[in-house]
Scaffold this motif. Structure first.
Motif, PDB file in Angstrom:
ATOM      1  N   GLN A   1      30.830  22.287   2.975  1.00  0.00           N
ATOM      2  CA  GLN A   1      31.193  23.102   4.127  1.00  0.00           C
ATOM      3  C   GLN A   1      31.913  22.276   5.181  1.00  0.00           C
ATOM      4  OE1 GLN A   1      27.948  25.279   5.855  1.00  0.00           O
ATOM      5  NE2 GLN A   1      29.145  25.895   7.635  1.00  0.00           N
ATOM      6  N   VAL A   2      31.353  21.133   5.509  1.00  0.00           N
ATOM      7  CA  VAL A   2      31.943  20.240   6.497  1.00  0.00           C
ATOM      8  C   VAL A   2      32.435  18.989   5.793  1.00  0.00           C
ATOM      9  CG1 VAL A   2      31.570  18.879   8.571  1.00  0.00           C
ATOM     10  CG2 VAL A   2      30.482  21.113   8.333  1.00  0.00           C
ATOM     11  N   GLN A   3      33.705  18.691   5.971  1.00  0.00           N
ATOM     12  CA  GLN A   3      34.284  17.480   5.429  1.00  0.00           C
ATOM     13  C   GLN A   3      34.551  16.497   6.561  1.00  0.00           C
ATOM     14  OE1 GLN A   3      37.650  19.229   3.242  1.00  0.00           O
ATOM     15  NE2 GLN A   3      36.640  18.567   1.353  1.00  0.00           N
ATOM     16  N   LEU A   4      34.184  15.257   6.339  1.00  0.00           N
ATOM     17  CA  LEU A   4      34.339  14.212   7.332  1.00  0.00           C
ATOM     18  C   LEU A   4      35.213  13.106   6.762  1.00  0.00           C
ATOM     19  CD1 LEU A   4      30.578  13.971   8.377  1.00  0.00           C
ATOM     20  CD2 LEU A   4      32.373  15.287   9.527  1.00  0.00           C
ATOM     21  N   VAL A   5      36.189  12.678   7.532  1.00  0.00           N
ATOM     22  CA  VAL A   5      37.108  11.641   7.094  1.00  0.00           C
ATOM     23  C   VAL A   5      37.118  10.523   8.117  1.00  0.00           C
ATOM     24  CG1 VAL A   5      39.457  11.061   6.436  1.00  0.00           C
ATOM     25  CG2 VAL A   5      38.532  13.311   5.871  1.00  0.00           C
ATOM     26  N   GLU A   6      36.653   9.346   7.707  1.00  0.00           N
ATOM     27  CA  GLU A   6      36.628   8.195   8.588  1.00  0.00           C
ATOM     28  C   GLU A   6      37.928   7.405   8.481  1.00  0.00           C
ATOM     29  OE1 GLU A   6      32.366   8.375   6.757  1.00  0.00           O
ATOM     30  OE2 GLU A   6      34.432   8.723   6.115  1.00  0.00           O
ATOM     31  N   SER A   7      38.273   6.733   9.553  1.00  0.00           N
ATOM     32  CA  SER A   7      39.435   5.862   9.569  1.00  0.00           C
ATOM     33  C   SER A   7      39.250   4.808  10.651  1.00  0.00           C
ATOM     34  CB  SER A   7      40.724   6.651   9.809  1.00  0.00           C
ATOM     35  OG  SER A   7      40.705   7.290  11.073  1.00  0.00           O
ATOM     36  N   GLY A   8      40.089   3.794  10.627  1.00  0.00           N
ATOM     37  CA  GLY A   8      40.075   2.781  11.665  1.00  0.00           C
ATOM     38  C   GLY A   8      39.475   1.455  11.262  1.00  0.00           C
ATOM     39  N   GLY A   9      38.922   1.384  10.066  1.00  0.00           N
ATOM     40  CA  GLY A   9      38.359   0.131   9.611  1.00  0.00           C
ATOM     41  C   GLY A   9      39.440  -0.870   9.269  1.00  0.00           C
ATOM     42  N   GLY A  10      39.014  -2.088   9.003  1.00  0.00           N
ATOM     43  CA  GLY A  10      39.947  -3.134   8.659  1.00  0.00           C
ATOM     44  C   GLY A  10      39.329  -4.503   8.806  1.00  0.00           C
ATOM     45  N   LEU A  11      40.193  -5.501   8.795  1.00  0.00           N
ATOM     46  CA  LEU A  11      39.779  -6.890   8.942  1.00  0.00           C
ATOM     47  C   LEU A  11      40.001  -7.336  10.376  1.00  0.00           C
ATOM     48  CD1 LEU A  11      38.914  -9.651   7.759  1.00  0.00           C
ATOM     49  CD2 LEU A  11      41.330 -10.022   7.206  1.00  0.00           C
ATOM     50  N   VAL A  12      38.974  -7.915  10.965  1.00  0.00           N
ATOM     51  CA  VAL A  12      39.064  -8.374  12.343  1.00  0.00           C
ATOM     52  C   VAL A  12      38.301  -9.684  12.486  1.00  0.00           C
ATOM     53  CG1 VAL A  12      37.026  -7.074  13.074  1.00  0.00           C
ATOM     54  CG2 VAL A  12      38.777  -7.687  14.759  1.00  0.00           C
ATOM     55  N   GLN A  13      38.758 -10.538  13.388  1.00  0.00           N
ATOM     56  CA  GLN A  13      38.082 -11.804  13.631  1.00  0.00           C
ATOM     57  C   GLN A  13      36.841 -11.604  14.487  1.00  0.00           C
ATOM     58  OE1 GLN A  13      40.429 -15.492  14.242  1.00  0.00           O
ATOM     59  NE2 GLN A  13      42.159 -14.093  14.602  1.00  0.00           N
ATOM     60  N   PRO A  14      35.867 -12.490  14.366  1.00  0.00           N
ATOM     61  CA  PRO A  14      34.696 -12.408  15.242  1.00  0.00           C
ATOM     62  C   PRO A  14      35.115 -12.355  16.701  1.00  0.00           C
ATOM     63  CG  PRO A  14      34.311 -14.005  13.521  1.00  0.00           C
ATOM     64  CD  PRO A  14      35.767 -13.598  13.409  1.00  0.00           C
ATOM     65  N   GLY A  15      34.456 -11.482  17.452  1.00  0.00           N
ATOM     66  CA  GLY A  15      34.796 -11.278  18.849  1.00  0.00           C
ATOM     67  C   GLY A  15      35.829 -10.202  19.071  1.00  0.00           C
ATOM     68  N   GLY A  16      36.435  -9.735  18.014  1.00  0.00           N
ATOM     69  CA  GLY A  16      37.447  -8.703  18.111  1.00  0.00           C
ATOM     70  C   GLY A  16      36.857  -7.316  18.230  1.00  0.00           C
ATOM     71  N   SER A  17      37.746  -6.328  18.237  1.00  0.00           N
ATOM     72  CA  SER A  17      37.333  -4.943  18.423  1.00  0.00           C
ATOM     73  C   SER A  17      37.998  -4.032  17.405  1.00  0.00           C
ATOM     74  CB  SER A  17      37.698  -4.454  19.829  1.00  0.00           C
ATOM     75  OG  SER A  17      37.038  -5.206  20.837  1.00  0.00           O
ATOM     76  N   LEU A  18      37.316  -2.949  17.104  1.00  0.00           N
ATOM     77  CA  LEU A  18      37.852  -1.879  16.277  1.00  0.00           C
ATOM     78  C   LEU A  18      37.354  -0.562  16.825  1.00  0.00           C
ATOM     79  CD1 LEU A  18      37.381  -3.134  12.597  1.00  0.00           C
ATOM     80  CD2 LEU A  18      39.562  -2.783  13.773  1.00  0.00           C
ATOM     81  N   ASN A  19      38.143   0.475  16.643  1.00  0.00           N
ATOM     82  CA  ASN A  19      37.738   1.813  17.029  1.00  0.00           C
ATOM     83  C   ASN A  19      37.787   2.709  15.801  1.00  0.00           C
ATOM     84  OD1 ASN A  19      36.962   4.019  18.551  1.00  0.00           O
ATOM     85  ND2 ASN A  19      38.992   4.374  19.429  1.00  0.00           N
ATOM     86  N   LEU A  20      36.631   3.125  15.341  1.00  0.00           N
ATOM     87  CA  LEU A  20      36.546   3.996  14.182  1.00  0.00           C
ATOM     88  C   LEU A  20      36.619   5.451  14.607  1.00  0.00           C
ATOM     89  CD1 LEU A  20      33.657   2.303  12.150  1.00  0.00           C
ATOM     90  CD2 LEU A  20      36.105   1.734  12.217  1.00  0.00           C
ATOM     91  N   SER A  21      37.243   6.262  13.774  1.00  0.00           N
ATOM     92  CA  SER A  21      37.343   7.687  14.027  1.00  0.00           C
ATOM     93  C   SER A  21      36.775   8.465  12.857  1.00  0.00           C
ATOM     94  CB  SER A  21      38.802   8.106  14.246  1.00  0.00           C
ATOM     95  OG  SER A  21      39.360   7.474  15.368  1.00  0.00           O
ATOM     96  N   CYS A  22      36.184   9.595  13.153  1.00  0.00           N
ATOM     97  CA  CYS A  22      35.652  10.496  12.142  1.00  0.00           C
ATOM     98  C   CYS A  22      36.159  11.889  12.462  1.00  0.00           C
ATOM     99  CB  CYS A  22      34.124  10.457  12.129  1.00  0.00           C
ATOM    100  SG  CYS A  22      33.349  11.710  11.083  1.00  0.00           S
ATOM    101  N   ALA A  23      37.053  12.389  11.638  1.00  0.00           N
ATOM    102  CA  ALA A  23      37.636  13.709  11.842  1.00  0.00           C
ATOM    103  C   ALA A  23      36.910  14.736  10.989  1.00  0.00           C
ATOM    104  CB  ALA A  23      39.117  13.692  11.501  1.00  0.00           C
ATOM    105  N   ALA A  24      36.450  15.789  11.616  1.00  0.00           N
ATOM    106  CA  ALA A  24      35.726  16.850  10.926  1.00  0.00           C
ATOM    107  C   ALA A  24      36.654  18.007  10.589  1.00  0.00           C
ATOM    108  CB  ALA A  24      34.559  17.344  11.772  1.00  0.00           C
ATOM    109  N   SER A  25      36.338  18.693   9.510  1.00  0.00           N
ATOM    110  CA  SER A  25      37.171  19.796   9.041  1.00  0.00           C
ATOM    111  C   SER A  25      36.955  21.083   9.813  1.00  0.00           C
ATOM    112  CB  SER A  25      36.918  20.047   7.552  1.00  0.00           C
ATOM    113  OG  SER A  25      35.573  20.415   7.325  1.00  0.00           O
ATOM    114  N   ARG A  26      35.947  21.105  10.652  1.00  0.00           N
ATOM    115  CA  ARG A  26      35.664  22.273  11.457  1.00  0.00           C
ATOM    116  C   ARG A  26      35.171  21.849  12.822  1.00  0.00           C
ATOM    117  NH1 ARG A  26      30.793  25.870   9.459  1.00  0.00           N
ATOM    118  NH2 ARG A  26      31.044  26.567  11.635  1.00  0.00           N
ATOM    119  N   THR A  27      35.109  22.798  13.712  1.00  0.00           N
ATOM    120  CA  THR A  27      34.670  22.522  15.067  1.00  0.00           C
ATOM    121  C   THR A  27      33.265  21.928  15.074  1.00  0.00           C
ATOM    122  OG1 THR A  27      36.033  24.300  15.952  1.00  0.00           O
ATOM    123  CG2 THR A  27      34.243  23.494  17.344  1.00  0.00           C
TER     124      THR A  27
END
Length: 119
Positions: A1-27
């Motif tokens: 019913q609900v599909q979730l798609v994550e994105s934003g991962g990757g390789l980062v050095q210690p002390g760095g930052s990342l912002n992950l997103s999760c997009a849902a298929s419905r409200t």
């Protein structure tokens, strides 16, 4: 019913930052609890951050003060801002949605996005 798609991962050095997103298929209903989990190689899945009704939040002790979970219902998206990343944060991060429907609690999972913290 609900599909979730994550994105934003990757390789980062210690002390760095990342912002992950999760997009849902419905409200995303305000009453729907959203969470980020992670699973490192050889370890069990663990809760990282959770955001519930009224935008209440809680975090795993290991990420308190470094990670921030938020949601934008107009975009049907949940975010995980990760700062001051450590090698111990290396894992596959999964988005989780727990809607309450008809008095029953359901649980849905995304496919995961990989985060590697390494120099």
């Amino acid at each position: 019913q609900v599909q979730l798609v994550e994105s934003g991962g990757g390789l980062v050095q210690p002390g760095g930052s990342l912002n992950l997103s999760c997009a849902a298929s419905r409200t995303l209903a305000t009453s729907t609890t959203m969470a980020w989990y992670r699973q490192a190689p050889g370890k069990q899945r663990e809760l990282v951050a959770q955001i519930g009704s009224g935008d209440s939040t809680n975090y795993a002790d290991a990420v308190k003060g470094r990670f921030t979970i938020s949601r934008d219902n107009t975009k049907n998206t949940v975010y995980l801002q990760m700062n001051s990343l450590k090698p111990e944060d290396t894992a596959v991060y999964y988005c989780n949605s727990r809607p309450m429907v008809g008095g029953l609690l359901y649980s849905y999972w995304g496919q995961g996005t990989s985060v590697t913290v390494s120099s």
